[in-house]
Design a protein around this motif. Structure first.
Motif, PDB file in Angstrom:
ATOM      1  N   GLN A   1     -86.860 -46.451 -38.486  1.00 17.25           N
ATOM      2  CA  GLN A   1     -87.029 -46.779 -37.072  1.00 17.25           C
ATOM      3  C   GLN A   1     -87.880 -48.033 -36.892  1.00 17.25           C
ATOM      4  OE1 GLN A   1     -85.587 -44.838 -34.281  1.00 17.25           O
ATOM      5  NE2 GLN A   1     -85.897 -46.944 -33.618  1.00 17.25           N
ATOM      6  N   GLN A   2     -88.969 -48.160 -37.654  1.00 20.50           N
ATOM      7  CA  GLN A   2     -89.832 -49.339 -37.538  1.00 20.50           C
ATOM      8  C   GLN A   2     -89.079 -50.619 -37.904  1.00 20.50           C
ATOM      9  OE1 GLN A   2     -93.108 -48.201 -40.067  1.00 20.50           O
ATOM     10  NE2 GLN A   2     -94.311 -47.435 -38.334  1.00 20.50           N
ATOM     11  N   LEU A   3     -88.310 -50.581 -38.966  1.00 18.24           N
ATOM     12  CA  LEU A   3     -87.562 -51.769 -39.386  1.00 18.24           C
ATOM     13  C   LEU A   3     -86.519 -52.159 -38.345  1.00 18.24           C
ATOM     14  CD1 LEU A   3     -87.087 -50.956 -43.182  1.00 18.24           C
ATOM     15  CD2 LEU A   3     -88.758 -52.515 -42.138  1.00 18.24           C
ATOM     16  N   ILE A   4     -85.809 -51.179 -37.814  1.00 15.70           N
ATOM     17  CA  ILE A   4     -84.801 -51.458 -36.781  1.00 15.70           C
ATOM     18  C   ILE A   4     -85.469 -51.979 -35.518  1.00 15.70           C
ATOM     19  CG2 ILE A   4     -83.100 -50.371 -35.254  1.00 15.70           C
ATOM     20  CD1 ILE A   4     -82.406 -48.537 -37.703  1.00 15.70           C
ATOM     21  N   ASP A   5     -86.575 -51.364 -35.106  1.00 17.92           N
ATOM     22  CA  ASP A   5     -87.304 -51.846 -33.924  1.00 17.92           C
ATOM     23  C   ASP A   5     -87.795 -53.276 -34.130  1.00 17.92           C
ATOM     24  OD1 ASP A   5     -86.877 -49.395 -32.705  1.00 17.92           O
ATOM     25  OD2 ASP A   5     -88.937 -48.667 -33.009  1.00 17.92           O
TER      26      ASP A   5
ATOM     27  N   LEU B   1     -68.355 -53.419 -34.789  1.00 16.42           N
ATOM     28  CA  LEU B   1     -69.610 -53.937 -34.246  1.00 16.42           C
ATOM     29  C   LEU B   1     -70.040 -53.132 -33.024  1.00 16.42           C
ATOM     30  CD1 LEU B   1     -69.230 -57.829 -34.310  1.00 16.42           C
ATOM     31  CD2 LEU B   1     -70.303 -56.339 -35.990  1.00 16.42           C
ATOM     32  N   ILE B   2     -71.357 -52.905 -32.935  1.00 13.14           N
ATOM     33  CA  ILE B   2     -71.942 -52.221 -31.788  1.00 13.14           C
ATOM     34  C   ILE B   2     -73.062 -53.085 -31.243  1.00 13.14           C
ATOM     35  CG2 ILE B   2     -73.110 -50.130 -31.013  1.00 13.14           C
ATOM     36  CD1 ILE B   2     -71.788 -48.797 -33.551  1.00 13.14           C
ATOM     37  N   PRO B   3     -72.986 -53.605 -30.013  1.00 16.82           N
ATOM     38  CA  PRO B   3     -71.794 -53.705 -29.186  1.00 16.82           C
ATOM     39  C   PRO B   3     -70.835 -54.743 -29.749  1.00 16.82           C
ATOM     40  CG  PRO B   3     -73.628 -54.855 -28.126  1.00 16.82           C
ATOM     41  CD  PRO B   3     -74.153 -54.245 -29.401  1.00 16.82           C
ATOM     42  N   PRO B   4     -69.593 -54.786 -29.297  1.00 13.83           N
ATOM     43  CA  PRO B   4     -69.039 -54.286 -28.060  1.00 13.83           C
ATOM     44  C   PRO B   4     -68.653 -52.811 -28.088  1.00 13.83           C
ATOM     45  CG  PRO B   4     -67.379 -55.582 -29.160  1.00 13.83           C
ATOM     46  CD  PRO B   4     -68.640 -55.672 -29.982  1.00 13.83           C
ATOM     47  N   SER B   5     -68.459 -52.197 -29.260  1.00 14.09           N
ATOM     48  CA  SER B   5     -68.143 -50.777 -29.276  1.00 14.09           C
ATOM     49  C   SER B   5     -69.348 -49.995 -28.767  1.00 14.09           C
ATOM     50  CB  SER B   5     -67.799 -50.321 -30.696  1.00 14.09           C
ATOM     51  OG  SER B   5     -66.593 -50.910 -31.118  1.00 14.09           O
ATOM     52  N   PRO B   6     -69.122 -48.833 -28.154  1.00 15.08           N
ATOM     53  CA  PRO B   6     -70.239 -48.053 -27.609  1.00 15.08           C
ATOM     54  C   PRO B   6     -71.128 -47.477 -28.712  1.00 15.08           C
ATOM     55  CG  PRO B   6     -68.155 -46.877 -27.318  1.00 15.08           C
ATOM     56  CD  PRO B   6     -67.824 -48.230 -27.901  1.00 15.08           C
ATOM     57  N   PRO B   7     -72.406 -47.298 -28.412  1.00 15.67           N
ATOM     58  CA  PRO B   7     -73.358 -46.822 -29.422  1.00 15.67           C
ATOM     59  C   PRO B   7     -73.349 -45.314 -29.641  1.00 15.67           C
ATOM     60  CG  PRO B   7     -74.503 -47.268 -27.391  1.00 15.67           C
ATOM     61  CD  PRO B   7     -73.062 -47.666 -27.163  1.00 15.67           C
ATOM     62  N   MET B   8     -72.285 -44.640 -29.242  1.00 15.86           N
ATOM     63  CA  MET B   8     -72.236 -43.182 -29.413  1.00 15.86           C
ATOM     64  C   MET B   8     -72.427 -42.832 -30.888  1.00 15.86           C
ATOM     65  SD  MET B   8     -71.673 -42.934 -26.347  1.00 15.86           S
ATOM     66  CE  MET B   8     -70.673 -43.277 -24.931  1.00 15.86           C
ATOM     67  N   GLY B   9     -73.291 -41.905 -31.154  1.00 18.56           N
ATOM     68  CA  GLY B   9     -73.528 -41.452 -32.512  1.00 18.56           C
ATOM     69  C   GLY B   9     -74.687 -42.143 -33.199  1.00 18.56           C
ATOM     70  N   GLU B  10     -75.175 -43.256 -32.661  1.00 21.78           N
ATOM     71  CA  GLU B  10     -76.333 -43.925 -33.279  1.00 21.78           C
ATOM     72  C   GLU B  10     -77.596 -43.114 -33.060  1.00 21.78           C
ATOM     73  OE1 GLU B  10     -75.523 -48.675 -33.320  1.00 21.78           O
ATOM     74  OE2 GLU B  10     -76.527 -47.879 -31.566  1.00 21.78           O
ATOM     75  N   SER B  11     -78.448 -43.056 -34.056  1.00 24.81           N
ATOM     76  CA  SER B  11     -79.725 -42.352 -33.931  1.00 24.81           C
ATOM     77  C   SER B  11     -80.893 -43.320 -33.752  1.00 24.81           C
ATOM     78  CB  SER B  11     -79.984 -41.503 -35.186  1.00 24.81           C
ATOM     79  OG  SER B  11     -79.035 -40.478 -35.285  1.00 24.81           O
ATOM     80  N   TYR B  12     -80.674 -44.584 -34.086  1.00 25.06           N
ATOM     81  CA  TYR B  12     -81.793 -45.543 -34.084  1.00 25.06           C
ATOM     82  C   TYR B  12     -81.584 -46.651 -33.092  1.00 25.06           C
ATOM     83  CZ  TYR B  12     -82.792 -43.115 -38.426  1.00 25.06           C
ATOM     84  OH  TYR B  12     -83.065 -42.163 -39.367  1.00 25.06           O
TER      85      TYR B  12
END
Length: 179
Positions: free
Chosen positions: A20-24, A168-179
């Motif tokens: 989470q820290q790296l993604i943030d 790619l997200i987006p443009p695809s919706p972020p459904m299922g992403e946890s981070y």
């Protein structure tokens, strides 16, 4: 080694907090700078299905063993290059590699195979390699070179081992992403 580090004894396991820290960090710094500077909503993730990844890995192993049957699994790897799709006005370069036009200007990843080779100093390094055919000629391994020297096919589109077709997200919706 602190608790937030990857454990070399358990590859593929990371602390959820570290993930989470790296993604943030990326989203707060790089992604926001890109979006503000380019005036776009850039992709923040890319998804590849497992069969595609396995097929790509199998192709790398097959090509490496075709070149040198003594190649071991430990000799091989995959390098991930950060990349971006062209602007929509230059989309014609994507003709041989169709992806949705909504991907214009967004981040992506390009995966290319690597092969360990000893350099002049005796160090084992991971070099990008390509072993496919172009115009009936064998393309030399791109070892010790910044890029392989490819025969010109007139269209500037010579084959190479590489994978890029993820979602790619987006443009695809972020459904299922946890981070």
């Amino acid at each position: 080694m602190n608790a937030e580090s990857n454990n070399p004894q358990r590859p593929g396991v990371m602390s959820i907090n570290l993930i989470q820290q790296l993604i943030d960090n990326y989203r707060q710094n790089h992604l926001s700078a890109i979006n503000n500077t380019l005036g776009i909503e850039d992709a923040h993730s890319i998804w590849f299905d497992l069969p595609k990844l396995k097929k790509f890995i199998a192709m790398i192993e097959e090509e490496a063993n075709r070149i040198n049957p003594d190649t071991t699994e430990e000799d091989l790897g995959i390098r991930l290059y950060y990349a971006s799709y062209p602007k929509i006005e230059n989309w014609n370069i994507m003709e041989s590699h169709p992806v949705p036009k909504e991907y214009a200007e967004k981040h992506t990843l390009v995966m290319v195979p690597t092969l360990k080779k000893e350099n002049e100093a005796g160090d084992l390094l991971d070099y990008d390699f390509n072993s496919l055919e172009a115009n009936g000629e064998k393309i030399a391994l791109a070892l010790n070179a910044r890029r392989p020297m490819l025969p010109d096919d007139g269209a500037g589109d010579n084959p190479g081992l590489g994978e890029n077709n993820g979602t790619l997200i987006p443009p695809s919706p972020p459904m299922g992403e946890s981070y």
